[in-house]
Design an enzyme around this catalytic site. Sequence first.
Site, PDB file in Angstrom:
ATOM      1  CB  SER A  13      -1.027  -0.053   0.998  1.00 49.19           C
ATOM      2  OG  SER A  13      -0.119   0.190   2.435  1.00 49.19           O
ATOM      3  CG  HIS A  14       2.288   3.334   2.628  1.00 42.99           C
ATOM      4  ND1 HIS A  14       1.385   2.249   2.937  1.00 42.99           N
ATOM      5  CD2 HIS A  14       1.798   4.439   2.746  1.00 42.99           C
ATOM      6  CE1 HIS A  14       0.256   3.296   3.586  1.00 42.99           C
ATOM      7  NE2 HIS A  14       0.700   4.491   3.352  1.00 42.99           N
ATOM      8  CD  GLU A  68      -2.797  -2.155   4.127  1.00 41.70           C
ATOM      9  OE1 GLU A  68      -3.376  -2.830   3.230  1.00 41.70           O
ATOM     10  OE2 GLU A  68      -1.604  -2.110   4.097  1.00 41.70           O
TER      11      GLU A  68
HETATM   12  P1  NDP Z   1      -1.091  -2.539  10.244  1.00 36.46           P
HETATM   13  O1  NDP Z   1      -2.723  -2.516  10.886  1.00 36.46           O
HETATM   14  O2  NDP Z   1      -0.974  -3.465   8.929  1.00 36.46           O
HETATM   15  O3  NDP Z   1      -0.165  -2.917  11.031  1.00 36.46           O
HETATM   16  C1  NDP Z   1       0.170  -2.048  12.114  1.00 36.46           C
HETATM   17  C2  NDP Z   1       1.377  -2.537  12.950  1.00 36.46           C
HETATM   18  O4  NDP Z   1       0.864  -3.648  13.892  1.00 36.46           O
HETATM   19  C3  NDP Z   1       2.375  -2.988  12.353  1.00 36.46           C
HETATM   20  O5  NDP Z   1       3.790  -2.822  12.814  1.00 36.46           O
HETATM   21  C4  NDP Z   1       2.260  -4.665  12.309  1.00 36.46           C
HETATM   22  O6  NDP Z   1       3.712  -5.282  12.061  1.00 36.46           O
HETATM   23  C5  NDP Z   1       1.728  -5.003  13.699  1.00 36.46           C
HETATM   24  N1  NDP Z   1       1.061  -6.230  13.635  1.00 36.46           N
HETATM   25  C6  NDP Z   1      -0.096  -6.487  12.768  1.00 36.46           C
HETATM   26  N2  NDP Z   1      -0.466  -7.756  13.028  1.00 36.46           N
HETATM   27  C7  NDP Z   1       0.148  -7.829  14.318  1.00 36.46           C
HETATM   28  C8  NDP Z   1       0.014  -9.411  15.301  1.00 36.46           C
HETATM   29  N3  NDP Z   1      -0.701 -10.107  15.086  1.00 36.46           N
HETATM   30  N4  NDP Z   1       0.996  -8.997  16.402  1.00 36.46           N
HETATM   31  C9  NDP Z   1       1.670  -8.000  16.594  1.00 36.46           C
HETATM   32  N5  NDP Z   1       2.116  -7.094  15.798  1.00 36.46           N
HETATM   33  C10 NDP Z   1       1.197  -6.955  14.590  1.00 36.46           C
HETATM   34  O7  NDP Z   1      -0.746  -1.121   9.456  1.00 36.46           O
HETATM   35  P2  NDP Z   1      -1.660  -0.016   9.204  1.00 36.46           P
HETATM   36  O8  NDP Z   1      -2.874  -0.376   8.067  1.00 36.46           O
HETATM   37  O9  NDP Z   1      -2.355   0.928  10.230  1.00 36.46           O
HETATM   38  O10 NDP Z   1      -0.796   1.137   8.483  1.00 36.46           O
HETATM   39  C11 NDP Z   1      -0.216   0.745   7.433  1.00 36.46           C
HETATM   40  C12 NDP Z   1       0.895   1.675   6.874  1.00 36.46           C
HETATM   41  O11 NDP Z   1       0.232   3.004   6.618  1.00 36.46           O
HETATM   42  C13 NDP Z   1       1.905   2.118   7.836  1.00 36.46           C
HETATM   43  O12 NDP Z   1       3.325   1.929   7.519  1.00 36.46           O
HETATM   44  C14 NDP Z   1       1.716   3.830   8.109  1.00 36.46           C
HETATM   45  O13 NDP Z   1       2.873   4.373   8.374  1.00 36.46           O
HETATM   46  C15 NDP Z   1       1.065   3.926   6.605  1.00 36.46           C
HETATM   47  N6  NDP Z   1       0.244   5.241   6.985  1.00 36.46           N
HETATM   48  C16 NDP Z   1       0.709   6.381   6.431  1.00 36.46           C
HETATM   49  C17 NDP Z   1       0.349   7.484   6.250  1.00 36.46           C
HETATM   50  C18 NDP Z   1       0.775   8.930   5.771  1.00 36.46           C
HETATM   51  O14 NDP Z   1       0.067  10.087   5.780  1.00 36.46           O
HETATM   52  N7  NDP Z   1       1.986   8.777   5.247  1.00 36.46           N
HETATM   53  C19 NDP Z   1      -1.248   7.475   6.854  1.00 36.46           C
HETATM   54  C20 NDP Z   1      -1.562   6.319   7.594  1.00 36.46           C
HETATM   55  C21 NDP Z   1      -0.929   5.406   7.340  1.00 36.46           C
HETATM   56  P3  NDP Z   1       3.920  -6.133  10.473  1.00 36.46           P
HETATM   57  O15 NDP Z   1       4.001  -5.034   9.747  1.00 36.46           O
HETATM   58  O16 NDP Z   1       4.974  -6.899  10.998  1.00 36.46           O
HETATM   59  O17 NDP Z   1       2.630  -6.944  10.355  1.00 36.46           O
END
Ligand code: NDP
Length: 332
Positions: free
Chosen positions: A46-47, A187
């Site tokens: 997604s990024h 996402e």
């Molecule tokens: P996710 O919900 O996919 O994941 C959030 C965090 O939770 C990650 O560090 C992930 O690690 C961790 N995680 C997921 N599942 C588990 C689990 N079962 N146990 C422990 N940890 C877990 O991310 P979001 O959808 O909230 O965000 C996605 C991306 O979007 C981010 O990188 C964010 O920076 C980016 N974003 C950027 C914006 C901007 O304006 N620039 C705005 C909003 C979001 P892992 O990756 O290992 O699964």
Amino acid sequence: MSHKTMNVEEIHALAKSTLMRHGADDVNATAVADIITMAERDGCHSHGLMRLAGYAATLKSGKVNGKARPTVKQLAPAVVQVNGHNCFAPLALETGRPHLIEAAKTCGVAIMPLIGIHHFAALWTEVEPIAEAGLVGFACTSYKPAVIPAGGTKALYGTNPIAFGWPRKDGPPMVFDQASSVMARGEVMLAAREGHELPEGVGVDSDGKPSTDPNEVLKGALLAFGGYKGSSIAMMVELLAGAMTGESFSFEAAARDNGDGGPPQGGEFLMAIDPTLVRGDDGWADHAETFFDKIQEQDGARLPGMRRHRNRANSGKGVEVSTIVLDKIADI
Ligand code: NDP
């Protein structure tokens, strides 16, 4: 969904050449191509390349200066301000990071406010290098209104991600990075592109009615994770990245944005802490490992970031990139 397998060098070259074709110079294009490649390598599609059309649109419209050179100003011993002069965030981060790290290693804690930047990326790429330098890292940024304040009806907060990185002696840092919304907008865009329904409770349509259709939610608004608790975190991000840095709130960024589909101009807040200076010795590292062990000894529990590191370890075999994304890039 059809995919093409590409290696990371091919992904980098595609991103960089596309950005340069639309007016970014070598330095700016490389900084953005680096973080797009890292996202694809770690399975954060997604990024990754999906964002290239948005980056190119802002170069085409002139909103972003693809030849800008960020400047660094030491506002106080522990405050390192970076002005991007309208560049994409990655070059401003790269320029300021060594100064932030040095200030934190001297003062114990240091802040890096970023102004005049356009942010469109995943934040883990920003706190990971801080943690790799042995420091605890924190970053947050706002965007354009996409999330409804708890109890309200209209989007006001951005999806406002926060990322936190903890250094580890053996192996990569522990980093979590999450949007303040139930799901990142990227996402939701991915679900729309791939034709998936969203889970219940992610967002509402333009009439404020709950919807699981990603296209309707993109026209409407997202909900904060955890109800009023996530809503307060989104509000905190607005204050840190907007009022504190001297940049805009999401609604102000949107008001002056030209709607070209790329990132608006806004601010970002970064902090680095030297745990050895805070504690007075380096026992924090082993102490934290015993805690990480406790988490992982539970069946089904894992540390955040492990999925990314697994993808990174496998990326040498090539990364699967959506052909829809590649077709879109060919049309830019
Ligand atoms: P996710 O919900 O996919 O994941 C959030 C965090 O939770 C990650 O560090 C992930 O690690 C961790 N995680 C997921 N599942 C588990 C689990 N079962 N146990 C422990 N940890 C877990 O991310 P979001 O959808 O909230 O965000 C996605 C991306 O979007 C981010 O990188 C964010 O920076 C980016 N974003 C950027 C914006 C901007 O304006 N620039 C705005 C909003 C979001 P892992 O990756 O290992 O699964």
